[in-house]
Design an enzyme around this catalytic site. Structure first.
Site, short mmCIF file in Angstrom:
data_model
loop_
_atom_site.label_atom_id
_atom_site.label_comp_id
_atom_site.label_asym_id
_atom_site.label_seq_id
_atom_site.Cartn_x
_atom_site.Cartn_y
_atom_site.Cartn_z
N GLY A 60 0.84 -1.19 0.00
CA GLY A 60 0.00 0.00 0.00
C GLY A 60 0.87 1.23 0.00
N CYS A 87 5.34 -6.26 1.56
CA CYS A 87 5.72 -4.84 1.59
C CYS A 87 5.03 -4.13 2.77
CB CYS A 87 5.39 -4.21 0.23
SG CYS A 87 6.20 -2.62 -0.02
N TYR A 88 4.12 -3.21 2.50
CA TYR A 88 3.40 -2.54 3.59
C TYR A 88 2.74 -3.59 4.51
CZ TYR A 88 0.13 0.75 5.84
OH TYR A 88 -0.57 1.51 6.74
N HIS A 174 8.06 -7.75 -3.78
CA HIS A 174 6.77 -8.14 -4.34
C HIS A 174 6.87 -9.46 -5.10
CE1 HIS A 174 4.42 -4.53 -3.43
NE2 HIS A 174 5.61 -3.94 -3.44
N GLU A 176 4.46 -11.08 -6.34
CA GLU A 176 3.37 -11.23 -7.31
C GLU A 176 3.68 -10.67 -8.69
OE1 GLU A 176 3.55 -9.23 -4.75
OE2 GLU A 176 2.46 -7.35 -4.98
N SER A 228 -24.70 -10.20 -26.25
CA SER A 228 -24.12 -9.25 -27.20
C SER A 228 -23.20 -9.92 -28.21
CB SER A 228 -23.33 -8.20 -26.44
OG SER A 228 -22.14 -8.78 -25.93
N GLY A 229 -22.83 -11.17 -27.93
CA GLY A 229 -21.86 -11.82 -28.80
C GLY A 229 -20.45 -11.73 -28.24
N GLY A 230 -20.26 -10.91 -27.22
CA GLY A 230 -18.96 -10.82 -26.56
C GLY A 230 -18.77 -11.99 -25.61
N VAL A 231 -17.54 -12.14 -25.12
CA VAL A 231 -17.26 -13.31 -24.29
C VAL A 231 -18.03 -13.29 -22.96
CG1 VAL A 231 -15.06 -12.28 -23.56
CG2 VAL A 231 -15.44 -14.69 -23.18
N ASP A 232 -18.14 -12.13 -22.33
CA ASP A 232 -18.75 -12.10 -20.99
C ASP A 232 -20.23 -12.46 -21.02
OD1 ASP A 232 -16.24 -11.24 -20.36
OD2 ASP A 232 -16.80 -9.14 -20.05
N SER A 233 -20.97 -11.83 -21.94
CA SER A 233 -22.40 -12.14 -21.97
C SER A 233 -22.63 -13.56 -22.50
CB SER A 233 -23.18 -11.10 -22.79
OG SER A 233 -22.94 -11.26 -24.16
N SER A 234 -21.76 -14.02 -23.38
CA SER A 234 -21.93 -15.38 -23.91
C SER A 234 -21.70 -16.43 -22.82
CB SER A 234 -20.95 -15.63 -25.06
OG SER A 234 -21.23 -14.76 -26.13
N LYS A 374 -10.94 -12.50 -16.12
CA LYS A 374 -11.20 -12.75 -17.55
C LYS A 374 -10.66 -14.11 -18.01
CE LYS A 374 -12.68 -10.56 -21.36
NZ LYS A 374 -13.84 -9.66 -21.41
#
Ligand code: XMP
Length: 518
Positions: A60, A87-88, A174, A176, A228-234, A374
């Site tokens: 942070g 770290c923090y 870090h 990560e 919509s045809g996009g990945v998320d809504s599909s 994603k």
């Protein structure tokens, strides 16, 4: 705090505001261990009700002795669970256990090499010299009782610390980030060697728990979803369908502003599965009519958003009694929309997420992807049998091609940019560059330019090609595409798209430019 939607015991990442907090959550999940990113101010009872397997304290921007600096909530240490402070987070852990934090002699930002000085489960089978990424002004000056120093640098003698018996560890660097090449090994040492986590966060388990939760919540009710045809809504539609079958109805609205073949692809993919429960509408006449004479980008967005919502509303009402609206919200949206420590990033453009809840519809939201990143959504989509063209499709803005036709949007101009876009993407795929770029598309400019074709002077349209690489779409770099690929795309666009005589490639990063041109 949101309720847990799975029965996996999460590793809780307490977020103290580091730019890398989301990354920690993703790194944990890459080990097939469930993780949740939770603000450090979250309610103790709610967090403990999740039955955490362990805590990771993020970095942070604050200094622990600053007035009002985020403090380590008492319940974390009292829980007796394993803790990794980064770290923090390490400094908070040291302070909380009775150690001391001080200003480093030199602030350190960038690569460093630590020497591992003490054997511990955190560094099992790792070399004694580790390249790491440091980013700190403070550091632990005196260890709390019972802790030993595990690694150090000249500037930072206590770069790692541990209390084996209590399973409490801290890292000043870090693990990560990609600049700590063996950081992933350190994190998996913590998860498995220290905490004994199980690897049960798999695509199969994500689908199984999600399906169970959807069934429990929905019961016999009806759900409607904008596709919509996009990945998320599909993927949202596919997982809802797996859970509740015919209780789901999807509405796909062809605005006339979709990519080439997109509407056909949606009908081809979902038609056979959903039958009459897929409502596919061609509303392009309405959209082009409403966009007539409109050139302002924000006005285009507003008109398209409103027209979409009205259409969707009309169809949903016609279905009769519907209780839920399925929506493809992802975990990063959830994280980024909660403030004040993770406030919504400054809005440069309004992003109408087509498919958003019409405000007066009184539908309850159901968001099966709410806890997924994603890459997990893509994996779920593949597992549910969606074709690669959908699963790996680049993101596409809600207003579609309207913000890629600069100036007035007409059917003809939308058609021209759609054809140019399709050629570009085809060449990108053929060159094996599609998945290497995060987003690529064509833009139709509002001004014509002079050219020569055969012996004749032409005065034709200009297409700009844009391709970017980015992690989060907040910043982006222009993609260094091979010249040959650009040359092929350019030649084909001029030959195949009527009225175009010039193609340019956009070499702007974001910032200062944005990804879209409008
Ligand atoms: P910018 O152009 O702001 O784009 O750098 C960042 C990402 O957002 C997408 N974008 C939109 N998405 N509605 C959307 O749903 C919009 O109005 C919109 N405008 C931009 C853009 O495609 C990129 O992925």
């Amino acid at each position: 705090m949101e309720p847990d939607t799975t029965k996996n015991r999460p590793v809780i990442i307490l977020d103290f505001g580091s730019q890398y907090s989301q990354l920690i959550a993703r790194r944990v999940r890459e080990n097939q261990v469930y993780s949740l990113l939770v603000p450090y101010t979250a309610d103790a009872h709610e967090v403990m009700a999740l039955d955490p397997a362990a805590f990771i304290l993020s970095g942070g921007p604050a200094s622990v002795y600053d007035a009002g600096a985020p403090a380590l909530p008492g319940y974390v240490l009292e829980s007796g669970k394993p803790i990794l402070g980064i770290c923090y987070g390490m400094q908070l852990l040291a302070l909380g256990m009775g150690g001391q934090v001080q200003r480093a002699e030199r602030r350190e930002y960038g690569p460093a090499q630590v020497t591992v000085t003490e054997a511990s489960p955190l560094f099992s089978d790792l070399p004694s010299k580790l390249d790491v990424w440091m980013s700190h002004g403070d550091q632990v000056g005196r260890l709390p009782d019972g802790f030993t120093s595990l690694a150090g640098t000249d500037n930072c003698p206590i770069a790692a610390m541990g209390h084996g018996e209590r399973r409490l560890y801290g890292l000043q660097f870090h693990p990560e980030v990609a600049h700590t090449p063996l950081g992933g090994r350190i994190l998996s040492d913590f998860l498995f060697g220290v905490c004994g986590c199980e690897q049960n966060w798999t695509v199969a388990s994500i689908i199984e728990t999600s399906v169970r939760d959807i069934r429990e919540r929905v019961g016999e009710a009806q759900v409607v979803c904008a596709l919509s045809g996009g990945v998320d809504s599909s993927v949202t539609a596919a997982i809802l369908h797996r859970a509740i079958g015919d209780q789901l109805t999807c509405v796909f609205v062809d605005t006339g502003l979709m990519r080439k073949e997109e509407a056909a692809q949606v009908v081809r993919t979902f038609g056979p599965r959903f039958g009459e429960h897929l409502i596919a509408l061609d509303e392009s006449d309405v959209f082009f009519h409403k966009l007539r004479g409109v050139t302002d980008p924000e006005l285009k967005r507003r008109i398209i958003g409103e027209t979409f919502i009205r259409t969707f509303e009309r169809e949903a009402r016609a279905l009769g009694e519907v209780r839920f609206l399925g929506q493809g919200t992802l975990y990063p949206d959830v994280i980024e929309s909660r403030g004040p420590d993770r406030s919504v990033a400054a809005r440069i453009k309004t992003h109408h997420n087509v498919g958003g809840l019409p405000e007066d519809m009184e539908l309850e939201l159901i968001e099966p992807l709410r806890y997924l990143f994603k890459d997990e959504v893509r994996a779920v989509g593949s597992e549910l049998g969606l074709p690669d063209e959908i699963v790996w499709r680049h993101p596409f803005p809600g207003p579609g091609l309207a913000v890629r036709v600069i100036g007035e949007v007409t059917r003809e101009r939308a058609q021209a940019v759609r054809e140019a876009d399709a050629v570009f993407l085809e060449e990108l795929r053929a060159a094996g560059q599609y998945r290497e770029t995060s987003q690529a598309f064509a833009v139709l400019l509002p001004e014509c330019s002079v050219g020569v074709m055969g012996d004749d002077r032409t005065y034709g349209n200009v297409i700009a090609l844009r391709a970017v690489t980015t992690q989060d779409f907040m910043t982006a770099d222009w993609a260094r595409l091979p010249y040959d690929l650009l040359a092929r795309a350019s030649t084909r666009i001029v030959n195949e798209v009527a009225g175009v005589n010039r193609v340019v490639y956009d070499v702007s990063s974001k910032p200062p430019a944005t990804i879209e041109w409008e």
